[in-house]
Design a protein around this motif. Structure first.
Motif, PDB file in Angstrom:
ATOM      1  N   ALA A  35       0.857  -1.247  -0.029  1.00 39.61           N
ATOM      2  CA  ALA A  35       0.158   0.057  -0.054  1.00 39.61           C
ATOM      3  C   ALA A  35       0.797   1.213   0.043  1.00 39.61           C
ATOM      4  CB  ALA A  35      -0.930  -0.042   1.124  1.00 39.61           C
ATOM      5  N   GLY A  36       2.006   1.270   0.641  1.00 36.06           N
ATOM      6  CA  GLY A  36       3.033   2.411   0.672  1.00 36.06           C
ATOM      7  C   GLY A  36       3.617   2.602  -0.722  1.00 36.06           C
ATOM      8  N   THR A  37       3.851   1.711  -1.351  1.00 37.03           N
ATOM      9  CA  THR A  37       4.610   1.864  -2.555  1.00 37.03           C
ATOM     10  C   THR A  37       3.831   2.302  -3.709  1.00 37.03           C
ATOM     11  OG1 THR A  37       4.320  -0.493  -3.275  1.00 37.03           O
ATOM     12  CG2 THR A  37       6.559   0.041  -2.293  1.00 37.03           C
ATOM     13  N   SER A  38       2.298   2.118  -3.574  1.00 39.26           N
ATOM     14  CA  SER A  38       1.612   2.587  -4.408  1.00 39.26           C
ATOM     15  C   SER A  38       1.267   4.273  -4.293  1.00 39.26           C
ATOM     16  CB  SER A  38       0.070   2.135  -4.443  1.00 39.26           C
ATOM     17  OG  SER A  38      -0.475   2.393  -3.059  1.00 39.26           O
ATOM     18  N   GLU A  39       1.870   4.757  -3.436  1.00 40.33           N
ATOM     19  CA  GLU A  39       1.872   6.152  -3.065  1.00 40.33           C
ATOM     20  C   GLU A  39       3.143   6.897  -3.736  1.00 40.33           C
ATOM     21  OE1 GLU A  39       1.176   6.875   1.002  1.00 40.33           O
ATOM     22  OE2 GLU A  39      -0.686   5.798   0.710  1.00 40.33           O
ATOM     23  N   VAL A  40       4.049   6.098  -4.061  1.00 38.21           N
ATOM     24  CA  VAL A  40       5.294   6.649  -4.610  1.00 38.21           C
ATOM     25  C   VAL A  40       5.529   6.305  -6.055  1.00 38.21           C
ATOM     26  CG1 VAL A  40       6.725   7.327  -2.821  1.00 38.21           C
ATOM     27  CG2 VAL A  40       6.824   4.792  -3.634  1.00 38.21           C
ATOM     28  N   GLY A  41       4.764   5.232  -6.374  1.00 38.00           N
ATOM     29  CA  GLY A  41       4.949   4.611  -7.964  1.00 38.00           C
ATOM     30  C   GLY A  41       3.619   3.806  -8.051  1.00 38.00           C
ATOM     31  N   GLU A  42       3.796   3.122  -9.191  1.00 36.66           N
ATOM     32  CA  GLU A  42       2.737   2.219  -9.660  1.00 36.66           C
ATOM     33  C   GLU A  42       2.830   0.576  -9.440  1.00 36.66           C
ATOM     34  OE1 GLU A  42       2.169   3.176 -13.960  1.00 36.66           O
ATOM     35  OE2 GLU A  42       3.406   5.045 -13.575  1.00 36.66           O
ATOM     36  N   ASN A  43       2.154   0.057  -8.722  1.00 37.30           N
ATOM     37  CA  ASN A  43       2.137  -1.259  -8.435  1.00 37.30           C
ATOM     38  C   ASN A  43       1.801  -2.190  -9.172  1.00 37.30           C
ATOM     39  OD1 ASN A  43       2.804  -0.568  -5.671  1.00 37.30           O
ATOM     40  ND2 ASN A  43       1.034  -1.568  -4.633  1.00 37.30           N
ATOM     41  N   VAL A  44       2.523  -3.010  -9.551  1.00 41.61           N
ATOM     42  CA  VAL A  44       2.534  -4.111 -10.722  1.00 41.61           C
ATOM     43  C   VAL A  44       2.325  -5.598 -10.176  1.00 41.61           C
ATOM     44  CG1 VAL A  44       3.432  -5.021 -12.833  1.00 41.61           C
ATOM     45  CG2 VAL A  44       3.989  -2.670 -12.154  1.00 41.61           C
ATOM     46  N   ALA A  45       1.280  -6.391 -10.406  1.00 37.01           N
ATOM     47  CA  ALA A  45       1.009  -7.529  -9.989  1.00 37.01           C
ATOM     48  C   ALA A  45       1.676  -8.785 -10.650  1.00 37.01           C
ATOM     49  CB  ALA A  45      -0.476  -8.047  -9.912  1.00 37.01           C
ATOM     50  N   ILE A  46       3.024  -8.650 -10.325  1.00 34.30           N
ATOM     51  CA  ILE A  46       3.985  -9.922 -10.505  1.00 34.30           C
ATOM     52  C   ILE A  46       4.592 -10.444  -9.187  1.00 34.30           C
ATOM     53  CG2 ILE A  46       6.112 -10.718 -11.919  1.00 34.30           C
ATOM     54  CD1 ILE A  46       5.441  -8.220 -13.706  1.00 34.30           C
ATOM     55  N   SER A  47       4.439 -11.700  -9.255  1.00 31.02           N
ATOM     56  CA  SER A  47       5.111 -12.353  -7.944  1.00 31.02           C
ATOM     57  C   SER A  47       6.685 -12.283  -8.242  1.00 31.02           C
ATOM     58  CB  SER A  47       4.570 -13.545  -7.766  1.00 31.02           C
ATOM     59  OG  SER A  47       5.527 -14.528  -7.914  1.00 31.02           O
ATOM     60  N   VAL A  48       7.049 -12.210  -7.012  1.00 28.83           N
ATOM     61  CA  VAL A  48       8.652 -11.996  -6.799  1.00 28.83           C
ATOM     62  C   VAL A  48       9.456 -13.330  -7.693  1.00 28.83           C
ATOM     63  CG1 VAL A  48      10.449 -12.169  -5.188  1.00 28.83           C
ATOM     64  CG2 VAL A  48       8.870 -10.478  -5.057  1.00 28.83           C
ATOM     65  N   ASN A  49       8.808 -14.356  -7.604  1.00 26.77           N
ATOM     66  CA  ASN A  49       9.551 -15.425  -8.437  1.00 26.77           C
ATOM     67  C   ASN A  49       9.218 -15.563  -9.708  1.00 26.77           C
ATOM     68  OD1 ASN A  49      11.214 -15.996  -6.067  1.00 26.77           O
ATOM     69  ND2 ASN A  49       9.170 -16.496  -4.966  1.00 26.77           N
ATOM     70  N   ASP A  50       8.532 -14.829 -10.475  1.00 29.09           N
ATOM     71  CA  ASP A  50       7.857 -14.957 -11.882  1.00 29.09           C
ATOM     72  C   ASP A  50       8.897 -14.208 -12.362  1.00 29.09           C
ATOM     73  OD1 ASP A  50       6.866 -15.472 -14.139  1.00 29.09           O
ATOM     74  OD2 ASP A  50       4.969 -15.078 -13.501  1.00 29.09           O
ATOM     75  N   LEU A  51      10.277 -14.686 -12.854  1.00 30.33           N
ATOM     76  CA  LEU A  51      11.338 -14.059 -13.276  1.00 30.33           C
ATOM     77  C   LEU A  51      10.883 -13.699 -14.820  1.00 30.33           C
ATOM     78  CD1 LEU A  51      14.455 -15.830 -12.045  1.00 30.33           C
ATOM     79  CD2 LEU A  51      12.882 -14.368 -10.806  1.00 30.33           C
ATOM     80  N   GLU A  52      10.415 -14.622 -15.763  1.00 30.38           N
ATOM     81  CA  GLU A  52      10.072 -14.319 -16.973  1.00 30.38           C
ATOM     82  C   GLU A  52       8.964 -13.126 -17.332  1.00 30.38           C
ATOM     83  OE1 GLU A  52      11.482 -15.743 -19.305  1.00 30.38           O
ATOM     84  OE2 GLU A  52      12.399 -17.466 -18.416  1.00 30.38           O
TER      85      GLU A  52
END
Ligand code: AMP
Length: 429
Positions: A35-52
């Protein structure tokens, strides 16, 4: 520039917050963010382990720089994938990230370079490890070789604890393959210190010192966590230790990498213990610390973005960092039960009031926004940092801000940085 920050913790919020202040930053993406990062940028729904998926996103959105927060994607080779696609990413390659991802690799490198660390033995056979513990001098420290979310280290005070730990790690595979091999090492007495370095393959630039608080409860009791608070500068660090550290640890580790034909480019942070004989390495981390980053970045006056770029381009020797001389104290608010089981979905109140306080910065970790409200979504929920002329002053401001934030079953330590307040120096924790 378009910048992508990978991760969802307090560290990533702090990185995104700091990068946002760069005049060169045009757009900031955080994946998956909070919720905090959405105030400084745009959140993108990619899980941390989905490298591709990260590679695809960076290409499609013409991302100029990707900053990788957590260790897992680094150990899985995300920087190698990006580089192969001619995308710029900050962080070490898979083979360089082994310094954190394999404690045995790190120990061997330290042994060949004669870097001061705990005496250790490596085991790939549980029977042999169990037999070794029959005649070991206790306490001993038992470490799973691989990554285990910071939980793969146990201090055993007696043979029975050592045996059950070895059995859990090696036979029951509590940490999966990470515990296939283990290290058993001597227990070192002292206080801990985190030193972060930007390493560009050949040279390095040190950040300010910091200390974190790993245990869950006041007085350094309870289980180890990812970190319950931090402060900077560290009160157990001085120029004599720093010159020993540079001569006996930093230069040899860089030499070790070169001899292995590995180019380390990124953030290297040795976790140290300061013993009566000087600094010893407990472990190497290959990314920014969490929560140390939340204490360090509010003290950094220089623009972080050119420093990350210089690290990637191999010209960190031409850079310097300007620091705020004030101290920073960071208090982590967690969900009760963390690092074990905990509830999520609790509404958080008081964030706006706390944010209005002078020299206070609120970094989100396990939070999400739902129906216009911010709610808890993880074990570590928030990291509250305050700057102050002294550690005592910063502490007071941080706890003032903490007192105006509320959520059900909130747990935090009351003694963050207390040992650095002059009246308490020499007391425990
Ligand atoms: P590590 O992940 O290796 O840093 O270990 C996690 C925590 O365990 C450290 O922050 C220390 O508090 C403790 N620890 C690890 N190794 C040792 C050691 N050899 N002696 C004493 N404490 C240790």
């Amino acid at each position: 520039m378009k910048i992508l920050v990978i991760g969802s913790g307090g560290r990533e919020h702090a990185l995104a917050w700091k990068l946002r202040q760069s005049p060169q930053a045009e757009r900031i993406f955080c994946a998956p963010g909070n919720a905090g990062t959405s105030e400084v940028g745009e959140n993108v729904a990619i899980s941390v382990n989905d490298l591709e998926a990260f590679v695809r996103f960076a290409k499609e959105n013409r991302v100029d720089l990707t900053v990788v927060g957590p260790d897992d994607p680094l150990a899985a080779g995300i920087v190698d994938l990006f580089t192969a696609e001619k995308l710029r990413a900050f962080g070490p390659t898979k083979s360089a990230a082994r310094i954190e991802a394999s404690k045995i690799f790190a120990k061997e490198l330290m042994r060949t370079q004669e870097i001061p660390t705990a005496e250790a033995r490596t085991f790939s056979d549980s029977g042999e490890a169990l037999r070794y513990c029959e005649r070991a001098k206790f306490p001993v420290v038992i470490k799973a070789d691989g990554l285990a979310l910071g939980k793969g280290v146990a201090i055993a005070n007696d043979a029975a604890t050592a045996q059950s730990t070895i059995d859990e790690m090696m036979n029951q595979r509590r940490f999966g393959d990470a515990g296939r091999r283990i290290i058993i090492e001597e227990f070192l007495q002292g206080t801990e210190c985190s030193i972060h370095a930007l390493v560009d393959g050949k040279n390095y630039l040190l950040l300010q010192s910091a200390r974190d608080h790993k245990r869950a409860l006041d007085g350094d009791r309870g289980p180890n966590t990812g970190g319950m608070g931090a402060f900077s500068p560290a009160n157990n660090w001085n120029s004599k230790l720093q010159s020993q550290f540079e001569k006996e640890i930093m230069r040899p580790v860089l030499r070790g990498f070169l001899q292995e034909r590995i180019q380390f480019r990124g953030l290297l942070y040795p976790g140290l213990i300061i013993t009566s004989e000087g600094a010893r390495v407990l472990e190497f981390n290959c990314r920014f610390g969490d929560p140390e980053t939340q204490a360090l970045l509010p003290r950094m006056k220089s623009d972080l973005l050119p420093l990350l770029e210089a690290t990637i381009d191999g010209r960190i020797d031409r850079c310097a960092i300007e620091w705020d001389t004030r101290a920073a104290v960071t208090v982590v608010l967690a969900s009760a039960g963390y690092p074990g089981k905990y509830e999520t979905g609790e509404a958080i109140s008081g964030l706006e009031e706390a944010a209005k306080l002078k020299d206070v910065q609120i970094f989100h970790a396990g939070t999400k926004r739902a129906n216009g409200e911010v709610a808890t979504a993880g074990g570590r929920v928030l990291a509250i940092t305050a700057l102050g002329l002294t550690i005592e002053d910063a502490r007071e401001r941080a706890y003032d801000a903490v007192s105006s934030i509320h959520f059900e079953n909130c747990h935090y330590r009351r003694d963050i940085a207390l040992s650095a307040v002059p009246a308490n120096i020499g007391k425990s924790s």
